[in-house]
Design a protein around this motif. Sequence first.
Motif, PDB file in Angstrom:
ATOM      1  N   PRO A   1     -87.370 -26.718 -25.554  1.00 38.76           N
ATOM      2  CA  PRO A   1     -86.527 -25.661 -25.002  1.00 38.76           C
ATOM      3  C   PRO A   1     -86.896 -24.313 -25.627  1.00 38.76           C
ATOM      4  O   PRO A   1     -87.073 -24.229 -26.838  1.00 38.76           O
ATOM      5  CB  PRO A   1     -85.106 -26.066 -25.427  1.00 38.76           C
ATOM      6  CG  PRO A   1     -85.190 -27.494 -25.803  1.00 38.76           C
ATOM      7  CD  PRO A   1     -86.587 -27.706 -26.301  1.00 38.76           C
ATOM      8  N   THR A   2     -87.027 -23.296 -24.814  1.00 36.50           N
ATOM      9  CA  THR A   2     -87.357 -21.958 -25.283  1.00 36.50           C
ATOM     10  C   THR A   2     -87.011 -20.948 -24.201  1.00 36.50           C
ATOM     11  O   THR A   2     -87.173 -21.241 -23.017  1.00 36.50           O
ATOM     12  CB  THR A   2     -88.850 -21.833 -25.620  1.00 36.50           C
ATOM     13  OG1 THR A   2     -89.169 -20.458 -25.811  1.00 36.50           O
ATOM     14  CG2 THR A   2     -89.730 -22.395 -24.507  1.00 36.50           C
ATOM     15  N   PRO A   3     -86.535 -19.758 -24.598  1.00 33.06           N
ATOM     16  CA  PRO A   3     -86.292 -18.723 -23.591  1.00 33.06           C
ATOM     17  C   PRO A   3     -87.581 -18.320 -22.867  1.00 33.06           C
ATOM     18  O   PRO A   3     -87.551 -17.736 -21.805  1.00 33.06           O
ATOM     19  CB  PRO A   3     -85.732 -17.549 -24.413  1.00 33.06           C
ATOM     20  CG  PRO A   3     -85.272 -18.146 -25.690  1.00 33.06           C
ATOM     21  CD  PRO A   3     -86.181 -19.315 -25.951  1.00 33.06           C
TER      22      PRO A   3
ATOM     23  N   TYR B   1     -81.267 -16.230 -21.002  1.00 27.97           N
ATOM     24  CA  TYR B   1     -80.368 -15.908 -22.112  1.00 27.97           C
ATOM     25  C   TYR B   1     -80.860 -16.663 -23.340  1.00 27.97           C
ATOM     26  O   TYR B   1     -81.691 -17.561 -23.235  1.00 27.97           O
ATOM     27  CB  TYR B   1     -78.912 -16.314 -21.796  1.00 27.97           C
ATOM     28  CG  TYR B   1     -78.760 -17.732 -21.325  1.00 27.97           C
ATOM     29  CD1 TYR B   1     -78.750 -18.040 -19.960  1.00 27.97           C
ATOM     30  CD2 TYR B   1     -78.661 -18.794 -22.235  1.00 27.97           C
ATOM     31  CE1 TYR B   1     -78.636 -19.351 -19.531  1.00 27.97           C
ATOM     32  CE2 TYR B   1     -78.542 -20.092 -21.804  1.00 27.97           C
ATOM     33  CZ  TYR B   1     -78.524 -20.364 -20.450  1.00 27.97           C
ATOM     34  OH  TYR B   1     -78.419 -21.675 -20.018  1.00 27.97           O
ATOM     35  N   VAL B   2     -80.363 -16.262 -24.502  1.00 26.34           N
ATOM     36  CA  VAL B   2     -80.878 -16.832 -25.756  1.00 26.34           C
ATOM     37  C   VAL B   2     -79.752 -17.515 -26.532  1.00 26.34           C
ATOM     38  O   VAL B   2     -78.666 -16.958 -26.654  1.00 26.34           O
ATOM     39  CB  VAL B   2     -81.518 -15.717 -26.632  1.00 26.34           C
ATOM     40  CG1 VAL B   2     -82.119 -16.321 -27.899  1.00 26.34           C
ATOM     41  CG2 VAL B   2     -82.579 -14.964 -25.846  1.00 26.34           C
ATOM     42  N   LEU B   3     -80.050 -18.721 -27.001  1.00 26.76           N
ATOM     43  CA  LEU B   3     -79.078 -19.468 -27.816  1.00 26.76           C
ATOM     44  C   LEU B   3     -79.503 -19.404 -29.283  1.00 26.76           C
ATOM     45  O   LEU B   3     -80.510 -18.786 -29.614  1.00 26.76           O
ATOM     46  CB  LEU B   3     -79.039 -20.924 -27.332  1.00 26.76           C
ATOM     47  CG  LEU B   3     -78.699 -21.122 -25.840  1.00 26.76           C
ATOM     48  CD1 LEU B   3     -78.936 -22.568 -25.424  1.00 26.76           C
ATOM     49  CD2 LEU B   3     -77.261 -20.712 -25.569  1.00 26.76           C
TER      50      LEU B   3
ATOM     51  N   GLY C   1     -80.502 -22.023 -30.851  1.00 24.80           N
ATOM     52  CA  GLY C   1     -81.572 -23.014 -31.011  1.00 24.80           C
ATOM     53  C   GLY C   1     -81.635 -23.900 -29.781  1.00 24.80           C
ATOM     54  O   GLY C   1     -80.901 -23.709 -28.811  1.00 24.80           O
ATOM     55  N   GLY C   2     -82.468 -24.896 -29.825  1.00 23.19           N
ATOM     56  CA  GLY C   2     -82.721 -25.731 -28.650  1.00 23.19           C
ATOM     57  C   GLY C   2     -81.731 -26.855 -28.423  1.00 23.19           C
ATOM     58  O   GLY C   2     -81.739 -27.480 -27.357  1.00 23.19           O
TER      59      GLY C   2
ATOM     60  N   GLY D   1     -86.156 -26.273 -31.477  1.00 17.29           N
ATOM     61  CA  GLY D   1     -86.541 -25.194 -32.385  1.00 17.29           C
ATOM     62  C   GLY D   1     -85.298 -24.485 -32.901  1.00 17.29           C
ATOM     63  O   GLY D   1     -84.225 -24.574 -32.292  1.00 17.29           O
ATOM     64  N   ARG D   2     -85.444 -23.848 -34.016  1.00 17.96           N
ATOM     65  CA  ARG D   2     -84.405 -22.982 -34.574  1.00 17.96           C
ATOM     66  C   ARG D   2     -85.077 -21.720 -35.077  1.00 17.96           C
ATOM     67  O   ARG D   2     -86.277 -21.528 -34.877  1.00 17.96           O
ATOM     68  CB  ARG D   2     -83.651 -23.690 -35.723  1.00 17.96           C
ATOM     69  CG  ARG D   2     -82.544 -24.625 -35.255  1.00 17.96           C
ATOM     70  CD  ARG D   2     -81.226 -23.901 -35.043  1.00 17.96           C
ATOM     71  NE  ARG D   2     -80.397 -24.556 -34.038  1.00 17.96           N
ATOM     72  CZ  ARG D   2     -79.125 -24.192 -33.837  1.00 17.96           C
ATOM     73  NH1 ARG D   2     -78.582 -23.236 -34.560  1.00 17.96           N
ATOM     74  NH2 ARG D   2     -78.425 -24.776 -32.872  1.00 17.96           N
TER      75      ARG D   2
HETATM   76  N1  LIG Z   1     -85.518 -22.517 -30.292  1.00 20.85           N
HETATM   77  C1  LIG Z   1     -84.690 -21.901 -29.356  1.00 20.85           C
HETATM   78  C2  LIG Z   1     -84.005 -20.742 -29.699  1.00 20.85           C
HETATM   79  C3  LIG Z   1     -83.209 -20.115 -28.753  1.00 20.85           C
HETATM   80  C4  LIG Z   1     -83.083 -20.661 -27.464  1.00 20.85           C
HETATM   81  N2  LIG Z   1     -82.333 -20.176 -26.395  1.00 20.85           N
HETATM   82  C5  LIG Z   1     -82.436 -20.898 -25.289  1.00 20.85           C
HETATM   83  S1  LIG Z   1     -83.467 -22.243 -25.489  1.00 20.85           S
HETATM   84  C6  LIG Z   1     -83.795 -21.811 -27.144  1.00 20.85           C
HETATM   85  C7  LIG Z   1     -84.610 -22.444 -28.082  1.00 20.85           C
END
Ligand SMILES: Nc1ccc2ncsc2c1
Length: 255
Positions: A99-101, A152-154, A156-157, A125-126
Amino acid sequence: MRVDVLTIFPDYFAPLELSLIGKARTTGLLDVGVHDLRQWTHDVHRTVDDTPYGGGPGMVMRPEPWGAAFDELVPPDRPPLTGPESVPLDDRAPVLIVPTPAGQRFDQAMAHAFAGERRLIFACGRYEGIDQRVLEEAATRMRVREVSLGDYVLFGGEVAVLVMLEAVVRLLPGVIGNAESLTEESHANGLLEAPLYTKPAVWRGREVPEVLRSGDHGRIARWRRAQSLLRTAAQRPDMLASTAPETLDKHDVAT
Ligand SMILES: Nc1ccc2ncsc2c1
């Protein structure tokens, strides 16, 4: 299906014991392993991150723990290639989902594709992300998929993996009792599903559309198709761009 999840927050995946995913595990439809990435660290602080080359904010996940974890979870049938070349992999290689933006957009079609796999590995990922060489080296023995849930951004995954896992596992044969549900829901046919109603027939002065109580299944199907098209046009016109144009008969829309 076998699923392995690599994370520094294994407790995030306690929900996998619940509901249908939990049932899929107990009935043997799904086998899940959640692994703490720190078990592949060797320093006293169990370090998984370091400062980014080239500067910049935050930290990057070190490659060594990931490499050791993949060596254990996916033993290379030959020494992993050390060069930048990648190796075309047959469809028996596990899929590594990261998972990644910065990934390809996850959708129902991708969920179906993943549901057809024998083995999925999720890498959570973190920090600012994972050293890119991890994905490059993994591609010598897995089919690597960098996947985004949206723009959008979290933190981590992990949350993204829970979402994708639920979307995939519910498609596995036998997980959902009534497989017909899968054919009527939103995105199953490229459109959003029609509105749903249940008892009572009148609630706070609002009646269930008469057509749904008519018993005329042909009329009901036409009404649902019309409502599905109208709802998609209103909420997601982008989806209609990929659907063949269809005329709407005003009688079909009548409630
Ligand atoms: N590693 C990571 C960090 C932020 C994020 N946001 C959506 S998926 C993701 C994955």
